[in-house]
Design an enzyme around this catalytic site. Sequence first.
Site, mmCIF file in Angstrom:
data_model
loop_
_atom_site.group_PDB
_atom_site.id
_atom_site.type_symbol
_atom_site.label_atom_id
_atom_site.label_comp_id
_atom_site.label_asym_id
_atom_site.label_seq_id
_atom_site.Cartn_x
_atom_site.Cartn_y
_atom_site.Cartn_z
ATOM 1 N N HIS A 150 0.836 -1.209 0.000
ATOM 2 C CA HIS A 150 0.000 0.000 0.000
ATOM 3 C C HIS A 150 0.872 1.260 0.000
ATOM 4 C CE1 HIS A 150 -3.977 1.832 1.696
ATOM 5 N NE2 HIS A 150 -3.273 2.765 1.070
ATOM 6 N N HIS A 158 -10.904 0.090 0.981
ATOM 7 C CA HIS A 158 -10.759 1.214 1.910
ATOM 8 C C HIS A 158 -12.109 1.314 2.620
ATOM 9 C CE1 HIS A 158 -9.677 5.625 2.749
ATOM 10 N NE2 HIS A 158 -10.951 5.536 3.082
ATOM 11 N N ASP A 205 0.793 2.677 3.744
ATOM 12 C CA ASP A 205 -0.074 3.790 3.310
ATOM 13 C C ASP A 205 0.763 5.071 3.158
ATOM 14 O OD1 ASP A 205 -2.244 5.221 2.440
ATOM 15 O OD2 ASP A 205 -3.369 5.097 4.315
ATOM 16 N N HIS A 252 2.511 14.288 0.501
ATOM 17 C CA HIS A 252 1.729 15.452 0.089
ATOM 18 C C HIS A 252 2.639 16.673 -0.010
ATOM 19 C CE1 HIS A 252 -2.231 13.684 0.092
ATOM 20 N NE2 HIS A 252 -2.057 13.210 1.317
#
Length: 442
Positions: free
Chosen positions: A65, A186, A312, A316
């Site tokens: 992930h 999800h 995960d 950003h």
Amino acid sequence: MKQWSTAPVLILNGRPYGEDRVDLLLADGVIVAVGDDVRTHPAIGAAQVIDADGLVVLPGLVDLHTHLREPGREDAETVETGSASAALGGYTAIFAMPNTDPTADTAGVVEQVFRLGVQAGLVDVFPIGAVTVGRKGERLAELGAMAASAAHVRVFSDDGDCVADPLLMRRALEYVKAFDGVIAQHAQEPRLTIGAQMNEGVVSAQLGMTGWPAVAEEAIIARDCLLADHVDSRLHVCHLSTAGSVEIVAAAKARGTRVTAEVTPHHLILTDERAVGYDPVFKVNPPLRTGSDVEALRAALAAGVIDIVATDHAPHAGQDKETEWDNAKPGMLGLETALSVVIDTMVNTGLLDWRGVARVMSENPATIGGLTDHGRPIAAGEPANLVLVNPTAFWTVRGQEMASLSSNTPFEGVTLPGRVVATFLRGTATVRNRALQEKSEV
Ligand code: DOR
């Protein structure tokens, strides 16, 4: 991109799975000899020698992930920078989530990501295909075409969003059976999380933030386990975050449901108390939960109810993260800190031994993702996908020093245990033995 050595590599006195010291010889992409057989092997004369005394040897880590952001948000991460980040974290294979722009929902886009991974050459990059067109949850994407493409997609997910429509979820589960695929859900009931900013509980009440209740995750997991049973297909639950989710997965497994589950490093260590300072670096989806959830997740990982740790990794750009909480994007970096967090929370607490770490960070994710060349035993004849770890080193996390293009780590300035010393992809060092130099200093 760069790889530093194609010569045979002799690893002296490494400790596979943290057990007895042994020498390993890597050549032509495989582990050609182990132990006493190393000395008589013809390739030994040409080998580059690595003194691995005291280092733990694990199979290269596999992340099911990862968000690589390419195509579309190359200011936050690219396949190349994400691959470099992964190699530094000890990974040899990563699965790239499809919430890119354009969405990875066609053979063309998944092949593009796959090719970029090959070009970067630092880890094997396996694209995950979107379940629905544009991840909009309206109609199924071309799952068969992605499976048949050069990218050989086996894992499908609308991650970032839930496949909320039960009929679409059922159809997707049915469809992927044809090629032994898996739907990675999800789990977030959208109607129960409208406007949600953090975990619903005492802290959200104190802060006056809209809460994301545990039941929004648990209701979807329960539903999907029933659907997977009904059509006898494979379900994988992404980033499980609550004690209630653990109970549901445990009950489904006991019943024989073909379900697997992952937990992120951050859900193993951080709680919703972190929201108190309103620092958006701690905003993530699913949100950080309570201390008792963290305890339940650790116990479930140790017991095998949760199968894997998946990062995960969600890079950003500064303008998307360094803004007020409500407007900040959810997500945090994970690839370069995951192993250290697992050592801190699971190994140093006695919950997992090194074989357990290999299981949850390499073997099980490889199996779920359908990989045959990763997550293999450390033995002669096996692919030389390995990581050397200094278990007694400590390092202080600095986002700016990471290979990731972004720096939104929740562990900024934190000192963590365990350091990746070298990572080998098919016998080639993809990390330039950074910590071998540091080893003498710790
Ligand atoms: O926090 C998250 N960030 N959760 C997700 O599911 C998506 C991810 C992202 O893409 O940034």
